[in-house]
Design a protein around this motif. Structure first.
Motif, PDB file in Angstrom:
ATOM      1  N   PRO A   1       0.834  -1.196   0.000  1.00  0.00           N
ATOM      2  CA  PRO A   1       0.000   0.000   0.000  1.00  0.00           C
ATOM      3  C   PRO A   1       0.873   1.252   0.000  1.00  0.00           C
ATOM      4  O   PRO A   1       1.982   1.246   0.537  1.00  0.00           O
ATOM      5  CB  PRO A   1      -0.785  -0.107   1.311  1.00  0.00           C
ATOM      6  CG  PRO A   1      -0.553  -1.481   1.823  1.00  0.00           C
ATOM      7  CD  PRO A   1       0.698  -1.977   1.223  1.00  0.00           C
ATOM      8  N   SER A   2       0.342   2.301  -0.613  1.00  0.00           N
ATOM      9  CA  SER A   2       1.171   3.490  -0.792  1.00  0.00           C
ATOM     10  C   SER A   2       1.495   4.177   0.525  1.00  0.00           C
ATOM     11  O   SER A   2       2.538   4.816   0.649  1.00  0.00           O
ATOM     12  CB  SER A   2       0.465   4.464  -1.726  1.00  0.00           C
ATOM     13  OG  SER A   2      -0.799   4.775  -1.189  1.00  0.00           O
TER      14      SER A   2
ATOM     15  N   GLY B   1       3.287 -10.379  12.908  1.00  0.00           N
ATOM     16  CA  GLY B   1       3.026 -11.083  11.657  1.00  0.00           C
ATOM     17  C   GLY B   1       3.608 -12.487  11.738  1.00  0.00           C
ATOM     18  O   GLY B   1       4.614 -12.712  12.401  1.00  0.00           O
ATOM     19  N   ASP B   2       2.988 -13.423  11.063  1.00  0.00           N
ATOM     20  CA  ASP B   2       3.438 -14.807  11.198  1.00  0.00           C
ATOM     21  C   ASP B   2       4.375 -15.162  10.052  1.00  0.00           C
ATOM     22  O   ASP B   2       4.202 -14.725   8.930  1.00  0.00           O
ATOM     23  CB  ASP B   2       2.227 -15.742  11.183  1.00  0.00           C
ATOM     24  CG  ASP B   2       2.634 -17.155  11.559  1.00  0.00           C
ATOM     25  OD1 ASP B   2       3.603 -17.295  12.337  1.00  0.00           O
ATOM     26  OD2 ASP B   2       2.002 -18.099  11.063  1.00  0.00           O
ATOM     27  N   TYR B   3       5.401 -15.949  10.373  1.00  0.00           N
ATOM     28  CA  TYR B   3       6.321 -16.376   9.335  1.00  0.00           C
ATOM     29  C   TYR B   3       5.627 -17.276   8.319  1.00  0.00           C
ATOM     30  O   TYR B   3       6.041 -17.368   7.189  1.00  0.00           O
ATOM     31  CB  TYR B   3       7.514 -17.133   9.935  1.00  0.00           C
ATOM     32  CG  TYR B   3       8.575 -16.218  10.493  1.00  0.00           C
ATOM     33  CD1 TYR B   3       9.455 -15.565   9.647  1.00  0.00           C
ATOM     34  CD2 TYR B   3       8.708 -16.016  11.858  1.00  0.00           C
ATOM     35  CE1 TYR B   3      10.434 -14.731  10.156  1.00  0.00           C
ATOM     36  CE2 TYR B   3       9.685 -15.184  12.369  1.00  0.00           C
ATOM     37  CZ  TYR B   3      10.548 -14.542  11.516  1.00  0.00           C
ATOM     38  OH  TYR B   3      11.508 -13.716  12.005  1.00  0.00           O
ATOM     39  N   ASN B   4       4.579 -17.938   8.757  1.00  0.00           N
ATOM     40  CA  ASN B   4       3.788 -18.753   7.847  1.00  0.00           C
ATOM     41  C   ASN B   4       4.651 -19.702   7.026  1.00  0.00           C
ATOM     42  O   ASN B   4       4.608 -19.718   5.805  1.00  0.00           O
ATOM     43  CB  ASN B   4       2.973 -17.852   6.909  1.00  0.00           C
ATOM     44  CG  ASN B   4       1.994 -18.668   6.088  1.00  0.00           C
ATOM     45  OD1 ASN B   4       1.516 -19.700   6.539  1.00  0.00           O
ATOM     46  ND2 ASN B   4       1.717 -18.202   4.884  1.00  0.00           N
TER      47      ASN B   4
ATOM     48  N   SER C   1      12.649  -9.548   3.008  1.00  0.00           N
ATOM     49  CA  SER C   1      11.622  -8.642   2.507  1.00  0.00           C
ATOM     50  C   SER C   1      12.058  -7.986   1.202  1.00  0.00           C
ATOM     51  O   SER C   1      13.176  -7.509   1.072  1.00  0.00           O
ATOM     52  CB  SER C   1      11.350  -7.564   3.554  1.00  0.00           C
ATOM     53  OG  SER C   1      10.601  -6.519   2.971  1.00  0.00           O
ATOM     54  N   GLY C   2      11.158  -7.976   0.250  1.00  0.00           N
ATOM     55  CA  GLY C   2      11.442  -7.322  -1.025  1.00  0.00           C
ATOM     56  C   GLY C   2      10.894  -5.911  -1.053  1.00  0.00           C
ATOM     57  O   GLY C   2      10.682  -5.342  -2.121  1.00  0.00           O
ATOM     58  N   PHE C   3      10.645  -5.391   0.105  1.00  0.00           N
ATOM     59  CA  PHE C   3      10.040  -4.060   0.197  1.00  0.00           C
ATOM     60  C   PHE C   3      10.928  -3.198   1.076  1.00  0.00           C
ATOM     61  O   PHE C   3      11.002  -3.398   2.279  1.00  0.00           O
ATOM     62  CB  PHE C   3       8.635  -4.193   0.806  1.00  0.00           C
ATOM     63  CG  PHE C   3       7.876  -2.901   0.913  1.00  0.00           C
ATOM     64  CD1 PHE C   3       7.938  -1.960  -0.092  1.00  0.00           C
ATOM     65  CD2 PHE C   3       7.078  -2.640   2.018  1.00  0.00           C
ATOM     66  CE1 PHE C   3       7.229  -0.767   0.007  1.00  0.00           C
ATOM     67  CE2 PHE C   3       6.368  -1.454   2.123  1.00  0.00           C
ATOM     68  CZ  PHE C   3       6.448  -0.524   1.110  1.00  0.00           C
TER      69      PHE C   3
ATOM     70  N   MET D   1       1.250  -7.412   5.352  1.00  0.00           N
ATOM     71  CA  MET D   1       0.657  -7.576   4.024  1.00  0.00           C
ATOM     72  C   MET D   1      -0.485  -8.566   4.089  1.00  0.00           C
ATOM     73  O   MET D   1      -0.473  -9.491   4.871  1.00  0.00           O
ATOM     74  CB  MET D   1       1.707  -8.125   3.052  1.00  0.00           C
ATOM     75  CG  MET D   1       2.575  -7.070   2.431  1.00  0.00           C
ATOM     76  SD  MET D   1       3.911  -7.863   1.526  1.00  0.00           S
ATOM     77  CE  MET D   1       2.962  -8.812   0.352  1.00  0.00           C
ATOM     78  N   LYS D   2      -1.436  -8.326   3.194  1.00  0.00           N
ATOM     79  CA  LYS D   2      -2.452  -9.359   3.039  1.00  0.00           C
ATOM     80  C   LYS D   2      -1.733 -10.584   2.485  1.00  0.00           C
ATOM     81  O   LYS D   2      -0.865 -10.460   1.623  1.00  0.00           O
ATOM     82  CB  LYS D   2      -3.527  -8.929   2.028  1.00  0.00           C
ATOM     83  CG  LYS D   2      -3.856  -7.471   2.069  1.00  0.00           C
ATOM     84  CD  LYS D   2      -4.629  -7.070   0.822  1.00  0.00           C
ATOM     85  CE  LYS D   2      -3.783  -6.224  -0.069  1.00  0.00           C
ATOM     86  NZ  LYS D   2      -4.382  -5.578  -1.181  1.00  0.00           N
ATOM     87  N   GLN D   3      -2.112 -11.709   2.973  1.00  0.00           N
ATOM     88  CA  GLN D   3      -1.489 -12.919   2.442  1.00  0.00           C
ATOM     89  C   GLN D   3      -1.779 -13.018   0.959  1.00  0.00           C
ATOM     90  O   GLN D   3      -2.883 -12.729   0.513  1.00  0.00           O
ATOM     91  CB  GLN D   3      -2.024 -14.160   3.160  1.00  0.00           C
ATOM     92  CG  GLN D   3      -1.361 -14.386   4.499  1.00  0.00           C
ATOM     93  CD  GLN D   3       0.146 -14.491   4.383  1.00  0.00           C
ATOM     94  OE1 GLN D   3       0.679 -15.020   3.422  1.00  0.00           O
ATOM     95  NE2 GLN D   3       0.863 -13.939   5.364  1.00  0.00           N
TER      96      GLN D   3
END
Lengths: 173, 263
Positions: free
Chosen positions: B100-101, B126-129, B158-160, B204-206
């Motif tokens: 999201p911006s 946040g979960d590592y999932n 993370s790519g962000f 992030m939304k999954q």
């Protein structure tokens, strides 16, 4: 003859003339191939040097096996062929290591060239648009070599473009 | 949303490889959301689908790499573009554009205090999932890299992330193309060069249809690779390797002689 078994050079070696002929021939062919590749320019001098040295070494051993005996006793290796294997394997390992390094370097160079091409193309693209906004002589994408652009795309791009121009365009002037 | 002061001219870089299905969506959304905040650059990473053509049709700023280089390669090209065109901040986003911006704005806002700001999916609960082995490796990576970077990093892959001028300068020279090179390894490189790191929670939304854990073998393979990459990166001498040393200086030439601000 050279391979007189009583001669000092051949002391301790018993090689049949046929085998010896094969060894020398193979070595000579190898050297000939190396030299021809250098002459053709298909092998750069920095690689050629190594292989010429290897070739000369092979030839020397073929003519004077005694060399092996001397080195062997110096190093305390009991069987001459083990020395030969050791040297050969070591040499091949080093050569492939060297080639891996060269490949890494080439990849980095290629990567830089690719980046430069992409950046320069963008520049050319913009310049062309400055000269003639309608010009699609050089589509920015026609570069992607594996991506032959279908002819229709060029025409179809126009309505899409003007449609989108209405949307926010933070990336242009 | 105030435009952050130090990054008055940020560039959002979207690496795209064969993204013909999502790129149009991502770009249209990003360009609306980021209008007035940042410019947008799509790096078409040698796609062999219509990604490049779509970029042209959308008239989005884009560069086209002649062959596929991987995320690290695309990102470095984007950073070089940014330097050449006088941007003073780069935000790297994933090609699926799920960021999201307002998160972009948050990352940029912190660039006046830090050289690299990483958007973490896992900070704040946040979960590592992921399966057990992956989780262990991710923990190890974040522990090890947090120590190196002297900052608490929970999401090392993370790519962000956003980077300021110092980080751009560094990564324009040295950003590995290999697997995890643009994430884990780049943190090591940055830490060694003395860049300051910071992490923000950007949940992030999954991803729809996100891949659940695959086989044990795949997980083990991931573990071994990731740890090896980390160790090799840690062992590397910064700016070392005679093979590329001479090359490193080159790209700056274009920067110096290049025309200012073509946009």
């Amino acid at each position: 003859m050279i391979m007189n078994k009583s001669s000092w050079l051949w002391q301790g070696y018993d090689v049949s003339p046929a085998l010896w002929a094969v060894l020398v021939t193979v070595t000579l062919i190898t050297i000939f191939m190396i030299l021809r590749m250098v002459r053709n320019g298909s092998l750069r001098a920095k690689y050629a040097t190594l292989w010429v040295i290897v070739g000369v070494g092979m030839l020397a051993v073929a003519f004077v096996p005694r060399i092996l005996t001397v080195i062997r006793s110096l190093l305390g290796i009991s069987v001459a062929s083990n020395l030969l294997f050791f040297v050969a394997i070591q040499l091949l390992v080093l050569v492939s290591l060297h080639l891996s390094r060269e490949a890494s370097q080439l990849e980095e160079e290629t990567r830089i060239l690719g980046e430069e091409v992409a950046l320069l193309r963008h520049r050319v693209f913009r310049l062309e648009q400055l000269i003639d906004p309608e010009s699609r002589l050089l589509s920015d994408t026609s570069l992607s070599q594996s991506n032959p652009k279908p002819e229709g795309t060029i025409e179809s791009s126009k309505p899409a473009k003007s449609l989108d121009a209405a949307a926010a365009k933070p990336d242009s002037e | 949303m105030a435009v952050p002061k130090p990054s008055s001219r940020p560039l959002v870089v979207i690496p795209a490889w064969n993204e013909e299905e999502t790129i149009a969506d991502t770009v249209s959304r990003a360009r609306v959301e980021l209008a007035g905040i940042a410019d947008l650059l799509v790096v078409n990473d040698g796609s062999n689908d219509r990604t490049g053509a779509i970029c042209d049709e959308l008239d989005v700023m884009s560069i086209h790499l002649p062959f596929n280089m991987g995320v690290g390669g695309a990102l470095r090209a984007g950073i070089r573009f940014a330097i050449e065109h006088d941007y003073d901040g780069v935000v790297q986003v994933d090609a699926d554009g799920q960021h999201p911006s307002d998160h972009v704005v948050q990352l940029l806002a912190d660039l006046d205090k830090y050289d690299v700001v990483i958007g973490s999916r896992f900070k704040d609960g946040g979960d590592y999932n992921a399966d057990f082995l992956r989780r262990v490796v991710m923990r190890y990576l974040s522990w090890s890299l947090s120590r190196m970077a002297k900052a608490k990093l929970t999401d090392t892959t993370s790519g962000f992330r956003a980077m300021g001028p110092a980080a751009m300068e560094l990564f324009a020279q040295d950003l590995p193309v290999e697997y995890l090179g643009d994430t884990v390894e780049s943190i090591v490189i940055g830490a060694k060069a003395g860049l300051s790191f910071h992490e923000l929670a950007t949940p992030m939304k999954q991803r729809a249809g996100g891949q659940p854990s695959q086989s044990v073998i795949a997980a083990a393979g991931y573990a071994v690779r990731a740890v090896f990459i980390l160790w090799i990166a840690q062992a590397r001498v910064l700016g070392g390797g005679s093979s590329t040393g001479a090359l490193r200086a080159k790209p700056r030439v274009l920067h110096v002689t290049g025309a200012k601000r073509t946009t």
